[in-house]
Design a protein around this motif. Sequence first.
Motif, PDB file in Angstrom:
ATOM      1  N   GLU A   1       0.803  -1.225  -0.080  1.00  0.00           N
ATOM      2  CA  GLU A   1      -0.091  -0.176  -0.113  1.00  0.00           C
ATOM      3  C   GLU A   1       0.845   1.383   0.130  1.00  0.00           C
ATOM      4  N   PRO A   2       0.759   2.309  -0.660  1.00  0.00           N
ATOM      5  CA  PRO A   2       1.196   3.562  -0.814  1.00  0.00           C
ATOM      6  C   PRO A   2       1.292   4.115   0.575  1.00  0.00           C
ATOM      7  N   THR A   3       2.733   4.768   0.958  1.00  0.00           N
ATOM      8  CA  THR A   3       2.589   5.539   2.311  1.00  0.00           C
ATOM      9  C   THR A   3       2.053   6.923   2.128  1.00  0.00           C
ATOM     10  N   ARG A   4       1.304   7.392   3.002  1.00  0.00           N
ATOM     11  CA  ARG A   4       0.802   8.813   2.948  1.00  0.00           C
ATOM     12  C   ARG A   4       1.336   9.396   4.364  1.00  0.00           C
TER      13      ARG A   4
ATOM     14  N   ILE B   1       0.982   6.910   7.434  1.00  0.00           N
ATOM     15  CA  ILE B   1      -0.147   5.860   7.212  1.00  0.00           C
ATOM     16  C   ILE B   1       0.707   4.936   6.132  1.00  0.00           C
ATOM     17  N   HIS B   2       0.893   3.936   6.540  1.00  0.00           N
ATOM     18  CA  HIS B   2       1.721   2.952   5.753  1.00  0.00           C
ATOM     19  C   HIS B   2       1.184   1.463   5.684  1.00  0.00           C
ATOM     20  N   ASP B   3       1.969   0.917   4.996  1.00  0.00           N
ATOM     21  CA  ASP B   3       1.576  -0.647   4.752  1.00  0.00           C
ATOM     22  C   ASP B   3       2.271  -1.279   6.091  1.00  0.00           C
ATOM     23  N   SER B   4       1.510  -2.084   6.847  1.00  0.00           N
ATOM     24  CA  SER B   4       1.811  -2.685   8.230  1.00  0.00           C
ATOM     25  C   SER B   4       3.174  -3.399   8.160  1.00  0.00           C
ATOM     26  N   THR B   5       3.587  -3.984   7.033  1.00  0.00           N
ATOM     27  CA  THR B   5       4.631  -4.781   6.851  1.00  0.00           C
ATOM     28  C   THR B   5       5.896  -4.117   6.642  1.00  0.00           C
ATOM     29  N   LEU B   6       5.740  -2.684   6.521  1.00  0.00           N
ATOM     30  CA  LEU B   6       7.064  -1.810   6.138  1.00  0.00           C
ATOM     31  C   LEU B   6       7.225  -0.869   7.451  1.00  0.00           C
ATOM     32  N   ASP B   7       8.736  -1.067   7.805  1.00  0.00           N
ATOM     33  CA  ASP B   7       9.228   0.045   8.665  1.00  0.00           C
ATOM     34  C   ASP B   7       9.388   1.350   7.984  1.00  0.00           C
TER      35      ASP B   7
ATOM     36  N   LYS C   1      10.378  10.745  18.973  1.00  0.00           N
ATOM     37  CA  LYS C   1       9.819   9.784  18.166  1.00  0.00           C
ATOM     38  C   LYS C   1       8.485   9.466  19.134  1.00  0.00           C
ATOM     39  N   ALA C   2       7.145   9.663  18.738  1.00  0.00           N
ATOM     40  CA  ALA C   2       6.068   9.554  19.606  1.00  0.00           C
ATOM     41  C   ALA C   2       5.758   8.191  19.539  1.00  0.00           C
ATOM     42  N   GLN C   3       5.384   7.314  18.311  1.00  0.00           N
ATOM     43  CA  GLN C   3       5.148   6.237  18.036  1.00  0.00           C
ATOM     44  C   GLN C   3       5.831   5.630  16.994  1.00  0.00           C
ATOM     45  N   ALA C   4       5.659   4.361  16.395  1.00  0.00           N
ATOM     46  CA  ALA C   4       6.238   3.716  15.199  1.00  0.00           C
ATOM     47  C   ALA C   4       6.063   4.539  14.025  1.00  0.00           C
ATOM     48  N   SER C   5       4.696   4.899  14.087  1.00  0.00           N
ATOM     49  CA  SER C   5       4.183   5.520  12.504  1.00  0.00           C
ATOM     50  C   SER C   5       4.054   6.946  13.093  1.00  0.00           C
ATOM     51  N   SER C   6       4.758   7.877  13.789  1.00  0.00           N
ATOM     52  CA  SER C   6       4.707   9.195  13.862  1.00  0.00           C
ATOM     53  C   SER C   6       5.941   9.786  14.661  1.00  0.00           C
ATOM     54  N   ALA C   7       6.254  11.131  14.375  1.00  0.00           N
ATOM     55  CA  ALA C   7       7.168  11.758  14.809  1.00  0.00           C
ATOM     56  C   ALA C   7       7.026  13.214  15.134  1.00  0.00           C
ATOM     57  N   ASP C   8       7.496  13.722  16.119  1.00  0.00           N
ATOM     58  CA  ASP C   8       7.403  15.226  16.471  1.00  0.00           C
ATOM     59  C   ASP C   8       8.560  16.054  16.516  1.00  0.00           C
TER      60      ASP C   8
ATOM     61  N   THR D   1      10.217   4.468   3.360  1.00  0.00           N
ATOM     62  CA  THR D   1      10.252   3.126   3.592  1.00  0.00           C
ATOM     63  C   THR D   1      11.029   2.183   2.493  1.00  0.00           C
ATOM     64  N   ALA D   2      10.965   1.298   2.612  1.00  0.00           N
ATOM     65  CA  ALA D   2      11.447   0.161   1.763  1.00  0.00           C
ATOM     66  C   ALA D   2      10.979   0.354   0.223  1.00  0.00           C
ATOM     67  N   ALA D   3       9.887   0.732   0.133  1.00  0.00           N
ATOM     68  CA  ALA D   3       9.108   0.736  -1.183  1.00  0.00           C
ATOM     69  C   ALA D   3       8.779   2.288  -1.513  1.00  0.00           C
ATOM     70  N   ASP D   4       8.795   3.402  -0.647  1.00  0.00           N
ATOM     71  CA  ASP D   4       8.754   4.629  -1.299  1.00  0.00           C
ATOM     72  C   ASP D   4       9.231   5.524  -0.208  1.00  0.00           C
ATOM     73  N   THR D   5       9.225   6.830  -0.611  1.00  0.00           N
ATOM     74  CA  THR D   5       9.556   8.131  -0.231  1.00  0.00           C
ATOM     75  C   THR D   5       8.675   9.193  -0.335  1.00  0.00           C
TER      76      THR D   5
END
Length: 626
Positions: A96-99, A122-128, A153-160, A180-184
């Motif tokens: 899934e594309p990252t937003r 908002i990203h694919d759950s299989t990607l870091d 680093k607030a959570q795995a999927s967000s940063a402040d 991510t490994a798939a996109d920027t």
Amino acid sequence: LTASAPSFPLNQMRKTIIITKGQEVVIECKPQASPKPTITWKKGDKPLRESKRITILPHGSLRILNASKSDEGRYLCQGVNVFGSAEIIASLSVKEPTRIELTPKKIELTVGESIVLSCKAIHDSTLDVTFYWTLNGQPIDFEKEGGHFESIKAQASSADLMIRNILLMHAGRYGCRVQTAADTVSDETELLVRGPPGPPGVVIVEEITDTTATLSWSPGADNHSPISLYNLQARSPFSLGWQIVKTVPDVISGDMESAMAVELNPWVEYEFRVVATNKIGTGDPSAPSRVIRTNEAVPKTPPANVSGKSGRRHELVIAWEPVSEEFQNGEGFGYIVAFRPNGTRGWKEKMVTSSDASKFIYRDESVPPLTPFEVKVGVYNNKGDGPFSPIVVICSAEGEPTAAPIDVKATSLSVSEILVAWKHNKESLGRPEGFEVGYWKDMEQEEAAEKVKTEGNESSILLTGLEGNTLYHLTVRAYNAAGYGPPSTAVRAATKKSPPSQAPSNIMWIQDGSHVSLGWEPVRPLANESDVMGYKVLLRQEGQSNSQVIETQKTSAVVLLPDVGVYIIEVCAVSEGGDGTASPQIRVPSFSGGKVTSAQSTLHVLSTSSSSVTLLLALMVPSSSW
């Protein structure tokens, strides 16, 4: 080319490709071979079916447009020629594309405030995901920013991004990039910082008078808050740094670019600068203008604290505080001293041409002491005469004392002390502020006299530190601020002879319980030493400093040891020159402490001969106790 079977580089033999939905991907297949190989593709175990979306490019690579989840799988490319074949395998994952969401979107802050920028992926759950922050396209160096920036680093999927105590320099475009490994993907937000105004442009001095200067300047940056007013500051050699000056108009509004500095001092060097203010605060000042000097003018400030000072007889001494250069208003500055006896009409005027002068002395033999004068001091320079100080009444000088002290007496008190006493002559003009005593040895000249002063109405002084057995001459004279009066007729006094240098000798003592009977040979003074008037017995307990003193005119004494312990006893001669040399110390133990006991008496002798013992025993002890 050399004939060869198809082959692939080792790093292309197996690869994993990760892309996101809707992306285009090209899976390369370029074997090395001669002759050129035939290329075939399989997806899984089945031959690949081409379509508008999926095509094999002329050089053999596979292109997939608008990738979808159905395109995931294992792709095999095989190259074949007459000499052999080779193949590579590629695994394709479609994610899934990252937003990205960067908030807030547009920010306006004031200097000193703080803000938190939030970046959510908002990203694919299989990607870091990895987050990167930028300012105006450049990576933020968190180590070098003086603690203003902090990445959280607030959570795995967000940063402040925390920005503390924000400065004007922190304004700009803030970017968050997510990789991510798939996109920027990245997003930006605009941060506007309001602050005090920047420094105005160069200040130009356009017109100068004796008390005004017309100035102009160009506005500096308003830093997103309109300039509301300007302040004009000046600095001169006489000011404590920069000072706000009065202006016309009184309030310089933010839309003005010129004003007049007023109430300046004539003939003074000034520099000017301008400071801008807005709702946020006051900014940095402009650079200073060139140094200018205001024009000359007639002086307006008379000297302060006009008063009288002590002087000699027939003198009128007029003093004042000099006018500071700041208020001299021009070259050729000086003073006009005007005075007249009380009750008269015409003023006598004298010019004092030194600008540093602080005193004028008028001398007139016909003026009696303490004659009152009206006095005023004015100022002038090359431009003309200025004002006078208020009139004050000053008396002519009382003068120095005119008569010597009377009834001068000098009394020798010891080997090193003479007491001098006198009376003030009431008929003397010029009240004394004190007296001076001069003294010199008989063989010396009066010019070599030592001098000691008293203050006020004292009528005696004790001279100390004198030489023994020496004749001194002494005079006394009165003094005040105007000078010294005449000295008295010299009187004489001789210090006492020195005390005897010989210590009492052949000391003998008998201890009877707590009583100690002492005896010693008489001291014979030398010719230059004082006669013996008697003796002192000094008694103290060992370890203590206070001594008990027993005085006697005989060469014997009886002392009582009041407490238990060891006592130290010394004997010295007494003379009018002071106490003589003390005998060697005697240490006597006391066991009874003042109680009478029947203990046997013991005779003790210190440095004696048998003939002396007989003599001393006769002095110390009655014959019945022998």
